[in-house]
Scaffold this motif. Structure first.
Motif, short mmCIF file in Angstrom:
data_model
loop_
_atom_site.label_atom_id
_atom_site.label_comp_id
_atom_site.label_asym_id
_atom_site.label_seq_id
_atom_site.Cartn_x
_atom_site.Cartn_y
_atom_site.Cartn_z
N LYS A 78 0.84 -1.21 0.00
CA LYS A 78 0.00 0.00 0.00
C LYS A 78 0.87 1.26 0.00
O LYS A 78 0.55 2.24 -0.66
N ARG A 79 1.96 1.19 0.77
CA ARG A 79 2.82 2.38 0.81
C ARG A 79 3.48 2.61 -0.54
O ARG A 79 3.66 3.74 -0.97
N MET A 80 3.82 1.52 -1.25
CA MET A 80 4.39 1.72 -2.58
C MET A 80 3.36 2.34 -3.52
O MET A 80 3.69 3.18 -4.36
N ASP A 171 17.68 19.82 5.56
CA ASP A 171 16.36 19.19 5.60
C ASP A 171 16.43 17.96 4.72
O ASP A 171 17.15 17.95 3.73
N ARG A 172 15.67 16.92 5.07
CA ARG A 172 15.65 15.76 4.17
C ARG A 172 14.53 15.86 3.15
O ARG A 172 14.58 15.26 2.09
N ALA A 173 13.50 16.68 3.47
CA ALA A 173 12.37 16.82 2.55
C ALA A 173 11.71 18.18 2.81
O ALA A 173 11.88 18.76 3.88
N TYR A 181 6.70 9.99 1.03
CA TYR A 181 6.83 8.86 0.10
C TYR A 181 8.21 8.24 0.23
O TYR A 181 9.17 8.91 0.60
N LYS A 182 8.28 6.95 -0.12
CA LYS A 182 9.58 6.28 -0.08
C LYS A 182 10.19 6.35 -1.47
O LYS A 182 10.05 5.41 -2.27
N VAL A 183 10.79 7.48 -1.78
CA VAL A 183 11.33 7.72 -3.12
C VAL A 183 12.81 8.09 -3.02
O VAL A 183 13.22 8.77 -2.08
N ASN A 186 14.65 11.53 -1.86
CA ASN A 186 14.76 11.91 -0.44
C ASN A 186 16.07 11.41 0.16
O ASN A 186 16.63 12.03 1.06
N TYR A 187 16.50 10.25 -0.32
CA TYR A 187 17.67 9.61 0.28
C TYR A 187 18.95 10.22 -0.28
O TYR A 187 19.93 10.40 0.45
N ALA A 188 18.92 10.59 -1.57
CA ALA A 188 20.07 11.31 -2.14
C ALA A 188 20.24 12.62 -1.38
O ALA A 188 21.35 13.03 -1.04
N ASP A 217 10.63 15.85 13.49
CA ASP A 217 10.20 15.12 12.30
C ASP A 217 10.60 13.65 12.44
O ASP A 217 9.88 12.86 13.00
N GLU A 218 11.76 13.29 11.91
CA GLU A 218 12.20 11.90 12.10
C GLU A 218 13.70 11.80 12.22
O GLU A 218 14.40 12.82 12.18
N CYS A 219 14.22 10.60 12.39
CA CYS A 219 15.65 10.43 12.62
C CYS A 219 16.24 9.62 11.48
O CYS A 219 16.01 8.43 11.41
N GLY A 220 17.03 10.25 10.62
CA GLY A 220 17.62 9.55 9.49
C GLY A 220 16.53 8.77 8.77
O GLY A 220 15.49 9.32 8.45
N ALA A 221 16.74 7.48 8.55
CA ALA A 221 15.73 6.65 7.88
C ALA A 221 14.92 5.88 8.91
O ALA A 221 14.76 4.66 8.82
N ALA A 222 14.40 6.59 9.89
CA ALA A 222 13.57 5.95 10.93
C ALA A 222 12.64 6.98 11.54
O ALA A 222 12.95 8.17 11.56
N PRO A 242 5.48 7.41 6.64
CA PRO A 242 4.67 6.61 7.58
C PRO A 242 5.32 5.23 7.76
O PRO A 242 5.20 4.37 6.90
N SER A 243 6.02 5.07 8.88
CA SER A 243 6.77 3.84 9.14
C SER A 243 5.84 2.71 9.54
O SER A 243 4.97 2.87 10.41
N ILE A 244 6.05 1.56 8.94
CA ILE A 244 5.23 0.38 9.24
C ILE A 244 5.63 -0.18 10.61
O ILE A 244 4.80 -0.69 11.35
N THR A 245 6.91 -0.04 10.95
CA THR A 245 7.35 -0.47 12.28
C THR A 245 6.68 0.40 13.35
O THR A 245 6.19 -0.12 14.37
N ASN A 246 6.64 1.70 13.12
CA ASN A 246 6.02 2.62 14.08
C ASN A 246 4.54 2.29 14.26
O ASN A 246 4.04 2.21 15.38
N CYS A 279 12.65 4.11 15.08
CA CYS A 279 12.13 2.80 14.70
C CYS A 279 12.00 2.65 13.19
O CYS A 279 11.70 3.60 12.48
N GLY A 280 12.27 1.44 12.73
CA GLY A 280 12.20 1.14 11.30
C GLY A 280 12.53 -0.32 11.05
O GLY A 280 12.92 -1.04 11.99
N THR A 281 12.37 -0.74 9.80
CA THR A 281 12.60 -2.14 9.44
C THR A 281 14.02 -2.61 9.78
O THR A 281 14.22 -3.74 10.22
N ALA A 282 15.01 -1.74 9.58
CA ALA A 282 16.41 -2.14 9.76
C ALA A 282 16.68 -2.63 11.18
O ALA A 282 17.25 -3.70 11.38
C1 LIG Z 1 12.80 8.05 6.01
C2 LIG Z 1 12.34 6.81 6.69
N1 LIG Z 1 11.58 6.92 7.79
C3 LIG Z 1 11.13 5.84 8.44
C4 LIG Z 1 11.44 4.55 8.01
C5 LIG Z 1 10.90 3.37 8.75
O1 LIG Z 1 9.87 2.79 8.03
P1 LIG Z 1 9.54 1.23 8.17
O2 LIG Z 1 9.23 1.01 9.60
O3 LIG Z 1 8.37 1.01 7.30
O4 LIG Z 1 10.77 0.50 7.75
C6 LIG Z 1 12.21 4.38 6.84
C7 LIG Z 1 12.53 3.06 6.31
O5 LIG Z 1 12.95 2.15 6.90
C8 LIG Z 1 12.68 5.53 6.19
O6 LIG Z 1 13.43 5.40 5.09
#
Ligand SMILES: Cc1ncc(COP(=O)(O)O)c(C=O)c1O
Length: 338
Positions: A78-80, A171-173, A181-183, A186-188, A217-222, A242-246, A279-282
């Motif tokens: 759904k997030r994709m 800023d990251r975004a 969005y997971k695009v 944002n990561y570049a 906002d958030e912490c790196g990729a989490a 919107p983190s799925i782990t969160n 929090c995040g998948t990693a």
């Molecule tokens: C910017 C960012 N925020 C949050 C998350 C956490 O999301 P998820 O819990 O779906 O992995 C991620 C990916 O892991 C991310 O890239």
């Protein structure tokens, strides 16, 4: 196969197969299986010039019972779709996403690490514009690929805290940009700030809201959460993913009798939290030891002895237990690979 399962990094190891499909003339093709790590693409593909690309990240875990479990495939699907809407790309049907994840995992079953290693199989779906376009316009043709690669336990020396830092010059975004969005773009955009933080000895950048720099906002990729008074508090913002782990941790927190608040979290509130985590998948949860505000020289400390707090530990253990099949999946989050 000679893999040291317990000492894998979050890197890339070649596996046997990837799965692919194509969007052309308004429809998605059936899945194809490939044993090549490469693809040929037009040099004017929109992904290369205008970052018309979205990706996902999820994991498969091998349980004590030998079974493979995949965490929340439908949420990633759904997030994709949301990311596709955000970049004017055609949505991939949820059923096709689910089929592709299951095929990719099954075809590479021998790369799902053993239970004892604490490692897992990372699943990386990616969807991007492939047709030639020089003007800034959406592509007419797209490709979707899923590859998998085994990854190690995030915490090699056991569950640990790390320090984060606030760097206001990055800023990251944008406030109403693509942060939700997971695009790839944002990561570049986060690489320079990330390197600065690492060079200064921090594990990650702690981002404030890009509009006013008043809220978290958030912490790196989490995503971020703070704990106080038996309450799990996490930011609501138009520029965080919107983190799925969160989302899962919020449900778990409620299930163990905690209150959950999702709202704007002012920076000053950091000084009131008993515990804090990313929090995040990693990592599931990466507990935060302290956050240094490098512009004001204020430090917010969450752990005096460097150890993770009790609530972080409890939530971490509970979520991991569901993922590995040690605890019953009462929420219906897990797909067992047959
Ligand atoms: C910017 C960012 N925020 C949050 C998350 C956490 O999301 P998820 O819990 O779906 O992995 C991620 C990916 O892991 C991310 O890239």
């Amino acid at each position: 196969m000679n893999i040291d399962w317990s000492n894998l990094s979050f890197g890339y190891i070649k596996t046997d197969y990837n799965v692919r499909c194509y969007y052309k003339d308004g429809k998605w093709s059936a899945l194809e299986i490939s044993d090549s790590e490469y693809l040929t693409m037009h040099m004017a593909a929109t992904v290369l010039h205008y970052s018309q690309e979205a990706f996902e990240g999820l994991k498969a875990f091998r349980g004590k019972d030998g079974k493979i479990r995949i965490f929340r495939i439908d949420e990633n699907a759904k997030r994709m779709q949301a990311s596709c809407d955000g970049l004017l790309m055609p949505q991939l049907p949820i059923s096709l996403f689910e089929e592709a994840v299951l095929r990719a995992v099954k075809l590479n079953e021998r790369f799902v690490p053993p239970y004892e290693s604490g490692s897992s199989l990372y699943i990386r779906p990616v969807l991007f514009g492939t047709s030639a376009q020089v003007g800034v316009k959406a592509a007419t043709e797209y490709m979707f690929i899923i590859f998998v690669t085994p990854v190690g336990p995030y915490f090699k020396g056991g569950f640990q805290t790390t320090p984060f830092c606030i760097l206001r010059e990055y800023d990251r975004a944008a406030p109403l940009g693509t942060g939700i969005y997971k695009v790839g773009g944002n990561y570049a955009a986060s690489l320079v700030a990330n390197k600065r933080a690492h060079d200064l000895g921090y594990s990650n950048v702690f981002y404030l809201d890009p509009k006013e720099k008043k809220y978290i906002d958030e912490c790196g990729a989490a995503n971020f959460f703070g704990i106080k008074d038996n309450t799990y508090i996490t930011p609501e913002s138009s520029s965080i993913l919107p983190s799925i782990t969160n989302k899962s941790l919020m449900q778990l927190a409620e299930s163990i009798g905690m209150k959950v608040e999702r709202r704007g979290v002012p920076l000053e509130e950091l000084s009131t939290f008993e515990e804090a985590g990313a929090c995040g998948t990693a990592a599931v949860i990466s507990p935060i030891n302290r956050i240094d505000d490098l512009d004001t020289n204020v430090s917010y400390v969450f752990s005096k002895d460097g150890k993770p707090g009790k609530v972080c530990e409890k939530l971490y253990n509970k979520l991991r237990a569901i993922q590995y099949g040690d605890e019953a999946d009462t929420f219906g989050w897990v797909t067992v690979v047959e």
